[in-house]
Motif scaffolding. Structure first.
Motif, PDB file in Angstrom:
ATOM      1  N   GLU B  97      76.870  52.685 -10.729  1.00  0.00           N
ATOM      2  CA  GLU B  97      77.347  53.895 -10.499  1.00  0.00           C
ATOM      3  C   GLU B  97      77.583  54.397  -9.091  1.00  0.00           C
ATOM      4  O   GLU B  97      78.361  54.941  -8.520  1.00  0.00           O
ATOM      5  CB  GLU B  97      76.570  55.127 -11.279  1.00  0.00           C
ATOM      6  CG  GLU B  97      76.881  55.172 -12.690  1.00  0.00           C
ATOM      7  CD  GLU B  97      75.645  56.079 -13.277  1.00  0.00           C
ATOM      8  OE1 GLU B  97      75.897  56.792 -14.552  1.00  0.00           O
ATOM      9  OE2 GLU B  97      74.644  56.533 -12.724  1.00  0.00           O
ATOM     10  N   ASN B  98      76.571  53.941  -8.151  1.00  0.00           N
ATOM     11  CA  ASN B  98      76.500  53.977  -6.680  1.00  0.00           C
ATOM     12  C   ASN B  98      78.164  53.318  -6.372  1.00  0.00           C
ATOM     13  O   ASN B  98      78.801  54.019  -5.465  1.00  0.00           O
ATOM     14  CB  ASN B  98      75.729  53.407  -6.098  1.00  0.00           C
ATOM     15  CG  ASN B  98      74.443  54.180  -5.686  1.00  0.00           C
ATOM     16  OD1 ASN B  98      74.230  54.684  -4.348  1.00  0.00           O
ATOM     17  ND2 ASN B  98      73.595  54.579  -6.786  1.00  0.00           N
ATOM     18  N   MET B 100      80.471  52.597  -8.234  1.00  0.00           N
ATOM     19  CA  MET B 100      81.725  53.345  -8.893  1.00  0.00           C
ATOM     20  C   MET B 100      82.295  54.559  -8.099  1.00  0.00           C
ATOM     21  O   MET B 100      83.582  54.615  -7.705  1.00  0.00           O
ATOM     22  CB  MET B 100      81.258  53.937 -10.087  1.00  0.00           C
ATOM     23  CG  MET B 100      81.413  52.893 -11.309  1.00  0.00           C
ATOM     24  SD  MET B 100      80.910  53.489 -12.877  1.00  0.00           S
ATOM     25  CE  MET B 100      81.907  54.593 -13.114  1.00  0.00           C
ATOM     26  N   ILE B 101      81.376  55.248  -7.408  1.00  0.00           N
ATOM     27  CA  ILE B 101      81.806  56.506  -6.456  1.00  0.00           C
ATOM     28  C   ILE B 101      82.776  55.784  -5.558  1.00  0.00           C
ATOM     29  O   ILE B 101      83.839  56.541  -5.400  1.00  0.00           O
ATOM     30  CB  ILE B 101      80.691  56.974  -5.730  1.00  0.00           C
ATOM     31  CG1 ILE B 101      79.525  57.636  -6.920  1.00  0.00           C
ATOM     32  CG2 ILE B 101      80.876  58.374  -4.953  1.00  0.00           C
ATOM     33  CD1 ILE B 101      80.065  58.402  -7.863  1.00  0.00           C
ATOM     34  N   LEU B 104      86.049  55.209  -7.330  1.00  0.00           N
ATOM     35  CA  LEU B 104      86.960  56.404  -8.111  1.00  0.00           C
ATOM     36  C   LEU B 104      87.204  57.113  -6.940  1.00  0.00           C
ATOM     37  O   LEU B 104      88.499  57.765  -6.965  1.00  0.00           O
ATOM     38  CB  LEU B 104      85.494  57.212  -8.484  1.00  0.00           C
ATOM     39  CG  LEU B 104      84.941  57.009 -10.028  1.00  0.00           C
ATOM     40  CD1 LEU B 104      83.781  57.669 -10.554  1.00  0.00           C
ATOM     41  CD2 LEU B 104      86.114  56.942 -11.027  1.00  0.00           C
ATOM     42  N   GLU B 109      90.553  55.352  -8.166  1.00  0.00           N
ATOM     43  CA  GLU B 109      90.756  54.859  -9.371  1.00  0.00           C
ATOM     44  C   GLU B 109      90.278  55.602 -10.524  1.00  0.00           C
ATOM     45  O   GLU B 109      89.543  56.662 -10.420  1.00  0.00           O
ATOM     46  CB  GLU B 109      89.796  53.486  -9.526  1.00  0.00           C
ATOM     47  CG  GLU B 109      90.239  52.410  -8.563  1.00  0.00           C
ATOM     48  CD  GLU B 109      91.319  51.807  -8.700  1.00  0.00           C
ATOM     49  OE1 GLU B 109      91.872  51.874  -9.664  1.00  0.00           O
ATOM     50  OE2 GLU B 109      91.494  50.752  -7.976  1.00  0.00           O
ATOM     51  N   LEU B 111      88.125  56.165 -14.469  1.00  0.00           N
ATOM     52  CA  LEU B 111      86.999  55.801 -14.848  1.00  0.00           C
ATOM     53  C   LEU B 111      86.793  54.186 -15.013  1.00  0.00           C
ATOM     54  O   LEU B 111      85.889  53.460 -14.631  1.00  0.00           O
ATOM     55  CB  LEU B 111      86.206  56.410 -15.907  1.00  0.00           C
ATOM     56  CG  LEU B 111      85.373  57.896 -15.554  1.00  0.00           C
ATOM     57  CD1 LEU B 111      84.839  58.391 -16.781  1.00  0.00           C
ATOM     58  CD2 LEU B 111      84.321  57.452 -14.496  1.00  0.00           C
ATOM     59  N   ARG B 115      84.693  51.361 -13.141  1.00  0.00           N
ATOM     60  CA  ARG B 115      83.776  50.495 -13.598  1.00  0.00           C
ATOM     61  C   ARG B 115      83.544  49.102 -13.511  1.00  0.00           C
ATOM     62  O   ARG B 115      82.754  48.212 -13.011  1.00  0.00           O
ATOM     63  CB  ARG B 115      83.404  50.951 -15.025  1.00  0.00           C
ATOM     64  CG  ARG B 115      82.223  50.378 -15.551  1.00  0.00           C
ATOM     65  CD  ARG B 115      81.590  51.167 -16.958  1.00  0.00           C
ATOM     66  NE  ARG B 115      81.294  52.542 -16.899  1.00  0.00           N
ATOM     67  CZ  ARG B 115      81.838  53.464 -17.418  1.00  0.00           C
ATOM     68  NH1 ARG B 115      82.678  53.501 -18.134  1.00  0.00           N
ATOM     69  NH2 ARG B 115      81.336  54.772 -17.217  1.00  0.00           N
ATOM     70  N   ARG B 150      79.471  49.223  -2.158  1.00  0.00           N
ATOM     71  CA  ARG B 150      80.039  50.480  -2.176  1.00  0.00           C
ATOM     72  C   ARG B 150      81.364  50.629  -1.394  1.00  0.00           C
ATOM     73  O   ARG B 150      82.171  51.134  -1.529  1.00  0.00           O
ATOM     74  CB  ARG B 150      79.192  51.483  -1.749  1.00  0.00           C
ATOM     75  CG  ARG B 150      79.714  53.033  -1.928  1.00  0.00           C
ATOM     76  CD  ARG B 150      78.449  54.113  -1.517  1.00  0.00           C
ATOM     77  NE  ARG B 150      78.048  53.695   0.004  1.00  0.00           N
ATOM     78  CZ  ARG B 150      78.822  53.986   0.863  1.00  0.00           C
ATOM     79  NH1 ARG B 150      79.986  54.509   1.016  1.00  0.00           N
ATOM     80  NH2 ARG B 150      78.218  53.658   2.332  1.00  0.00           N
TER      81      ARG B 150
END
Lengths: 316, 240
Positions: B97-98, B100-101, B104, B109, B111, B115, B150
């Protein structure tokens, strides 16, 4: 794994909703009224949780929108002659617009400064509401005497109205758990500088959720005012409401979709149960509960549920 | 083509001038090393470029467009992203998720795509098996790689890496250098702050030396290290 958990949660929520919709068929007036009070607090605490639980901004002035909702609804009904539901809906819009104006500068404050700033704001709003009629010459709040609304029809509509707002708030929280917007908010809550450096427009996101929370709080305030058919500024804008929202959200579980509902139900029922048995000393018991639960369950009542269900697998 | 350009960048904190008229140019595909003693203004320069600090004077251009004055998130979305000297993370979000932020919001992008991209970048930095863990459980060297993943996930073309190899063991550093070379091969342009000279020589095409907020030398890594001004700044008069 994750999909199945989501699905079972969704089914569970639907089942609960169905039971709640049908509850008035089998329960007496006392139980219905009590349930409506629980939903009211769940909606308020849940709205507070949207900003504090997900974006990590501790707002100590949410009661401003409760007061705006209550007096806005009353004014639209009595001065503009609009139907109750239209008035509530519009008062929510007014609250969201005011939240946009207030949120733009205040949401730039961080941590304790935001908390103190919003607390001061709420007190100013209360004083302004108390002095409104005298200052502006437009009768709206009735000063310290408050105002009476037209008598409302029974208690059943309010059960369903509070249930609706509570469901809206809970659905919003559930959506935050699995949406891009929710990820952005959680990133802000965890580490706002890093979120910003990762491309998150932190001020815009916080303002959007702040406005949503203002909308729901104002709806609740408007419905409550008509239900009680009497409102006064000292209570409708009072910090007691803010702190009850905060305590319920914390007891239930900050940043969880069902935590505020658990907290609201638990604290309302505990007050009801203890209040009828220990009329003079029940607040001592409530105080102890408020201290003990966070001490032994730092994640709140929802954390207990999660522990039992092992909802989140350690590896994915 | 010049991607990133600083012109006369000056930053003062009250009477303390942390950066004084620093000029910098980064060509496409290039790796620029920034060295200098502690307090020379290296991290301040990064924060100024990334929009985390407002400039006192001068400006920053990216692909010919002035970006100084833009908010941090806008600079990131344009394509400049930085890692942090003390690796930063979202502690209770998972490692996946880190990353993904970044995808995103920096990459804009949805979801599903985010991912996928996050999983790819995690594999790229060698953290594929850590994806489901809370980020707070990672070791220092893993945190640095997460920070890199990230930043890569934002889709940035210019990466500002602030001491991405500090605190690593010899072996970890070799791996980190290999990783950075792989990042370069993906067409990224890098600005790298590093204290470890061997790391700088191993990766940088060009080196810029800061001392007390001023640029005192610039050039090929080996030439810069022979420069008497640089030796004086690091070791004092006696060694120059």
């Amino acid at each position: 794994m994750a999909r199945r958990v989501e699905l079972s949660w969704g089914l569970f929520a639907l089942l609960v909703l169905a039971i709640l919709l049908a509850l008035p068929l089998g329960a007496g007036p006392y139980a219905i009224r009590l349930a409506a009070v629980i939903f009211m607090w769940a909606a308020l605490a849940g709205s507070w949780n949207l900003l504090a639980g997900y974006a990590g901004a501790v707002d100590l002035g949410p009661v401003v929108y409760h007061g705006i909702g209550a007096f806005g609804t009353a004014a639209l009904m009595m001065r503009a002659g609009l139907p109750f539901l239209v008035s509530v809906a519009l008062a929510g819009g007014v609250a969201a617009a005011i939240a946009f104006v207030i949120g733009t500068p205040t949401l730039r404050l961080r941590g304790a400064y935001f908390a103190i700033g919003t607390l001061a704001l709420a007190e100013s709003a209360k004083q302004l509401a108390l002095a409104w009629d005298r200052l502006t010459g437009i009768p709206l709040t009735g000063g310290s005497a408050g105002i009476s609304l037209p008598l409302s029809a029974g208690y059943l509509p309010f059960y369903y109205l509070m249930l609706t707002v509570m469901a809206c708030v809970t659905l919003t929280a559930l959506w935050l758990e699995r949406s891009k917007f929710g990820y952005g908010l959680r990133a802000i809550g965890e580490n706002d500088r890093l979120a910003e450096a990762s491309g998150v427009d932190i001020h815009a996101l916080k303002r959007r959720v702040y406005m949503a929370s203002a909308l729901f709080i104002a709806w609740t305030g408007g419905i409550e005012g008509y239900w009680l058919s009497y409102i006064n500024a000292a209570e409708a804008f009072g910090t007691a409401i803010t702190f009850q929202m905060v305590v319920m959200a914390l007891l239930g579980g900050l940043g969880t979709p069902f935590g505020p509902l658990l907290g609201a139900a638990f604290l309302t029922l505990a007050s009801e149960f203890l209040g009828t048995r220990f009329v003079y000393h029940y607040l001592i018991g409530i105080g102890l509960i408020i201290v003990i639960i966070p001490l032994f369950m730092p994640a709140g009542l929802a954390g207990l549920v999660r522990l039992v269900r092992r909802e989140r697998p350690l590896t994915a | 083509m010049t991607l990133l350009e600083c012109r006369g960048v000056t930053k003062a904190f009250g009477s303390l001038v942390a950066l004084k008229e620093v000029d910098l140019a980064l060509e496409e595909g290039e790796t620029l090393g920034i060295i200098g003693p502690n307090g020379a203004g290296k991290s301040t320069l990064f924060n100024a470029i990334a929009g985390l600090l407002p400039l006192t004077a001068g400006d920053v251009h990216y692909r010919g467009r002035r970006i100084s004055g833009l908010p941090t998130h806008a600079v990131c979305r344009l394509g400049i992203a930085k890692t942090f000297q003390i690796p930063q993370l979202f502690p209770r979000l998972t490692v996946l998720e880190n990353v993904m932020i970044g995808a995103l919001y920096g990459g804009g992008e949805g979801l599903g795509k985010a991912r996928g991209a996050a999983a790819d970048w995690l594999g790229f930095v060698g953290l594929a098996d850590r994806g489901g863990l809370p980020a707070a459980t990672l070791t220092v060297s893993e945190r640095r790689r997460l920070d890199l993943a990230r930043v890569l996930a934002t889709g940035a073309t210019v990466l500002l890496l602030d001491e991405n190899m500090a605190g690593l063991t010899q072996k970890e550093m070799e791996a980190a250098l290999t990783l950075l070379r792989a990042v370069r091969e993906r067409g990224k342009s890098l600005v790298v702050i590093e204290h470890v000279m061997r790391a700088i020589v191993g990766i940088a095409d060009r080196v810029l030396v800061l001392n007390y907020g001023e640029k005192i030398a610039e050039g090929h890594p080996h030439e810069v290290m022979q420069d008497p001004t640089v030796i004086k700044a690091y070791l004092g008069e006696a060694y120059a």
